[in-house]
Design a protein around this motif. Structure first.
Motif, short mmCIF file in Angstrom:
data_model
loop_
_atom_site.label_atom_id
_atom_site.label_comp_id
_atom_site.label_asym_id
_atom_site.label_seq_id
_atom_site.Cartn_x
_atom_site.Cartn_y
_atom_site.Cartn_z
N ALA A 103 0.63 -1.25 -0.01
CA ALA A 103 0.05 0.04 0.00
C ALA A 103 0.74 1.37 0.11
N VAL A 104 1.77 1.33 0.97
CA VAL A 104 2.72 2.42 1.07
C VAL A 104 3.46 2.73 -0.27
N ASN A 105 4.23 1.64 -0.72
CA ASN A 105 5.02 1.80 -2.04
C ASN A 105 4.36 2.24 -3.12
N LEU A 106 2.95 1.49 -3.18
CA LEU A 106 2.14 2.02 -4.44
C LEU A 106 1.78 3.30 -4.15
N ALA A 134 0.65 2.06 8.47
CA ALA A 134 1.31 2.85 7.36
C ALA A 134 1.92 4.22 7.48
N ASN A 135 1.58 4.52 8.31
CA ASN A 135 2.32 6.05 8.80
C ASN A 135 3.76 5.94 9.63
N ILE A 136 3.93 4.76 9.88
CA ILE A 136 5.42 4.36 10.37
C ILE A 136 6.38 4.68 9.19
N PHE A 137 5.80 4.41 8.23
CA PHE A 137 6.67 4.26 6.93
C PHE A 137 6.52 5.55 6.37
N LEU A 138 5.38 6.35 6.26
CA LEU A 138 5.10 7.56 5.74
C LEU A 138 5.73 8.67 6.54
N ILE A 149 15.34 -5.68 1.32
CA ILE A 149 14.13 -5.18 1.58
C ILE A 149 13.43 -5.49 3.11
N ALA A 150 14.04 -6.65 3.84
CA ALA A 150 13.42 -6.75 5.21
C ALA A 150 14.17 -5.98 5.96
N GLU A 151 15.38 -5.62 5.86
CA GLU A 151 16.11 -4.51 6.61
C GLU A 151 15.31 -3.20 6.52
N LEU A 152 15.07 -2.65 5.37
CA LEU A 152 14.53 -1.30 5.28
C LEU A 152 13.10 -1.44 5.99
N TYR A 153 12.28 -2.59 5.62
CA TYR A 153 10.98 -2.75 6.45
C TYR A 153 11.20 -2.58 7.73
N SER A 154 12.30 -3.17 8.39
CA SER A 154 12.42 -3.09 9.74
C SER A 154 12.66 -1.78 10.28
N VAL A 177 10.84 1.58 -2.22
CA VAL A 177 10.90 2.26 -3.44
C VAL A 177 11.78 3.49 -3.33
N LYS A 178 12.03 3.95 -2.31
CA LYS A 178 12.50 5.13 -1.77
C LYS A 178 14.29 4.93 -2.10
N GLU A 179 14.58 3.64 -1.79
CA GLU A 179 15.79 3.23 -1.85
C GLU A 179 16.32 2.20 -3.01
N ILE A 180 15.43 1.65 -3.38
CA ILE A 180 15.71 0.73 -4.65
C ILE A 180 14.78 1.31 -5.95
#
Lengths: 271, 285
Positions: free
Chosen positions: A18-21, A39-43, A242-247, A253-256
């Protein structure tokens, strides 16, 4: 256009998708996982509370009450118990249907309201609305329902659904134009995906599948999708990066960079 | 009789894999209360001995021939479940207000089967699990029925422990799984999202006065976050009963339909240590 990102099984990557899209397409996110909004943890948007969510609750006037028990007999949730000279009310069982007030012949019931959650809003590069259920409250659907009143159909609205196949997930996907079902290629992922597919088919919502952590587990999810004629929209490989970025709470999408393009293509394919 | 619930707030942190491994380590009645997406049966491979239909809330049904299209029901329904004189079943909460206000008695409340409680035997002993029919509601009540059935069996079979695999989240089916238990084992993950969710489920446990302990799964995917969990728990006096490394063997075992104790000797030893701590906590109480 309203796109719901759902899954049967939890923790398979709904919020990630959802966030990457949303970042790739500039969509607005509605975090409908009001029990555990992530979601807002990522945004990392500065959220402001814009509304409270209330459920209607009966308030009893004991001076007018004749303890006739009609309200308790009507209440299918067993939220009211009538004693010889008192009323016991169990707010956590009450659905707020208002029936007790209608059946009361003595005008002894007023409607009060009880706060069960909050709606938040914020915006930086991405706009987000988020619902939050109060701790100890059981009913998530009224919070989701109120959150969804903010959905703007003219733009791209991405609804991040709660896990599972119960009422909160169904309330979220109701009225969507498309559902993305996220899963992982494991027996647990497959089992819960099948239930989710039954539901979106029952509601006649167009849908497709994203396989996250592709490469772990087995190929049973792919075989199932191929056999059922279900489109696999995207495969996100299992990768330590991807797993580390998630953690850390960083949308990948911001890094890759090549993934930004893939998510734009995903939206084009859905549209 | 003691009851242990394994919960997490966030989905996919490993609740079911951990519960399945406990099945090799203790004699208990196991239950899966994640009734809309159960998974434990995929590992325990139950032989079903009894399938009990579950009737949840009734659903309103409008008799088209008798309906005079006055709109009273639509106006009175607080759940938006009636549109164009038709009931949207998924939205109906079964309250009966529409039937009450209908001037021509055109509405009936219909019973229906929302799901099943399965009572089963497995290679580890008795197992009770619920399964909601896809798209049906009222899962909290089905959870209550699963737990009631498990209790009956435990009493009959003279077992003094029930282990409950809870669903994700903090709402109705989670509250139904957690309330009245003796210990909540919260499975956390060292990710920002999972820490946020762990904090909320710990608050729920506190709200319902259930003692909680934390087990950190995949602790080595971000050791910095693991430290944050440890600090958070230390500050609040919450015991951490174990740390499980990320290991693909968990997924391999799942694919083979086994729990990790059956599948890998080294991880089995770790799970035994964790179970020992849980057992100690329960017997202290």
């Amino acid at each position: 256009m309203i796109i719901t990102v759902a899954s049967g099984k939890g923790g398979v990557g709904k919020t990630t998708v959802a966030v990457n899209l949303a970042i790739a397409t500039g969509a607005t996110i509605y975090d409908c996982d009001v029990e555990e909004p992530n979601a807002n943890i990522f945004l990392k948007v500065n959220l402001q509370k814009i509304e409270d969510v209330f459920l209607m609750n009966p308030v009893f006037d004991l001076n007018k009450c004749t303890f006739c028990r009609e309200c308790a007999e009507f209440c299918r949730y067993h939220a009211i118990a009538v004693l010889p000279s008192d009323i016991l009310f169990f707010p956590e069982l009450c659905s707020g249907c208002g029936g007790c007030k209608i059946v009361c012949k003595h005008d002894a019931i007023e409607e009060g309201k009880r706060k069960i959650g909050e709606i938040y809003h914020g915006k930086n590069e991405i706009e987000i609305y988020q619902g939050l259920l109060n701790i100890g409250e059981a009913r998530a659907t009224p919070v989701i329902n109120q959150l969804k009143k903010h959905v703007d159909k003219k733009g791209i609205a991405i609804l991040d659904a709660p896990p599972g196949n119960g009422c909160p997930a169904i309330e979220t996907m109701h009225g969507s134009d498309f559902v993305i079902l996220v899963t992982e290629p494991t027996p647990f992922g497959l089992h819960d995906l099948k239930i989710a597919v039954d539901i979106v088919r029952k509601f006649n919502i167009p849908f497709g599948v994203i396989i996250n952590r592709y490469g772990i587990g087995d190929d049973s999810v792919e075989k199932y999708c191929n056999g059922e004629g279900i489109e696999i929209l995207m495969k996100i490989p299992y990768s330590r990066e991807i797993a580390e970025l998630y953690s850390k709470g960083i949308p990948f999408v911001k890094e890759i960079k090549e993934w930004r393009k893939k998510f734009v293509e995903l939206y084009e394919a859905i549209k | 009789m003691k009851q242990i619930v394994v919960a997490s707030g966030k989905g996919g942190t490993g609740k079911t894999s951990i519960v399945a491994s406990f099945a090799s380590l203790t004699k208990a009645v196991f239950t899966d209360c994640d009734v809309d997406a159960p998974n434990l049966h995929l590992i325990l491979k139950p032989e079903i001995i009894e399938k009990i239909p579950y009737e949840g809330m009734e659903v309103a049904e409008i008799n088209e021939e008798e309906c005079i299209k006055c709109g009273a029901c639509q106006k009175a329904c607080r759940f938006g479940a009636i549109e164009n004189f038709m009931v949207t079943e998924e939205k109906c909460e079964g309250c009966g207000v529409c039937m009450l206000v209908c001037p021509v008695n055109a509405i009936e409340m219909k019973k229906r089967v929302n799901g099943y409680v399965h009572v089963a035997n497995t290679r580890f002993g008795e197992f009770v699990y619920g399964l909601l029919i896809p798209g049906e509601e009222a899962s909290g009540k089905l959870v209550a029925l699963v737990r009631q059935k498990a209790k009956e069996i435990a009493e009959r079979k003279d077992k003094n422990l029930i282990i409950i695999d809870a669903p994700a989240g903090i709402g109705c089916p989670v509250i139904a799984s957690l309330s009245g238990t003796d210990l909540a084992v919260i499975i956390a993950e060292p990710t920002m999202a999972a820490i946020h969710d762990m904090e909320r489920i710990l608050e729920v446990a506190e709200h319902f006065k259930v003692k909680a302990v934390v087990c950190i799964n995949k602790y080595d995917i971000n050791e910095e976050m693991t430290k944050k969990i440890e600090e958070y728990c230390r500050e609040r006096g919450i015991e951490i009963i174990g740390k499980i490394p990320f290991n693909r063997k968990f997924t391999e075992a799942m694919v083979k339909g086994k729990n990790i104790v059956e599948y890998d000797k080294e991880l089995a030893d770790l799970m035994k240590e964790i179970w020992k701590k849980v057992e100690d906590m329960i017997s202290q109480k």
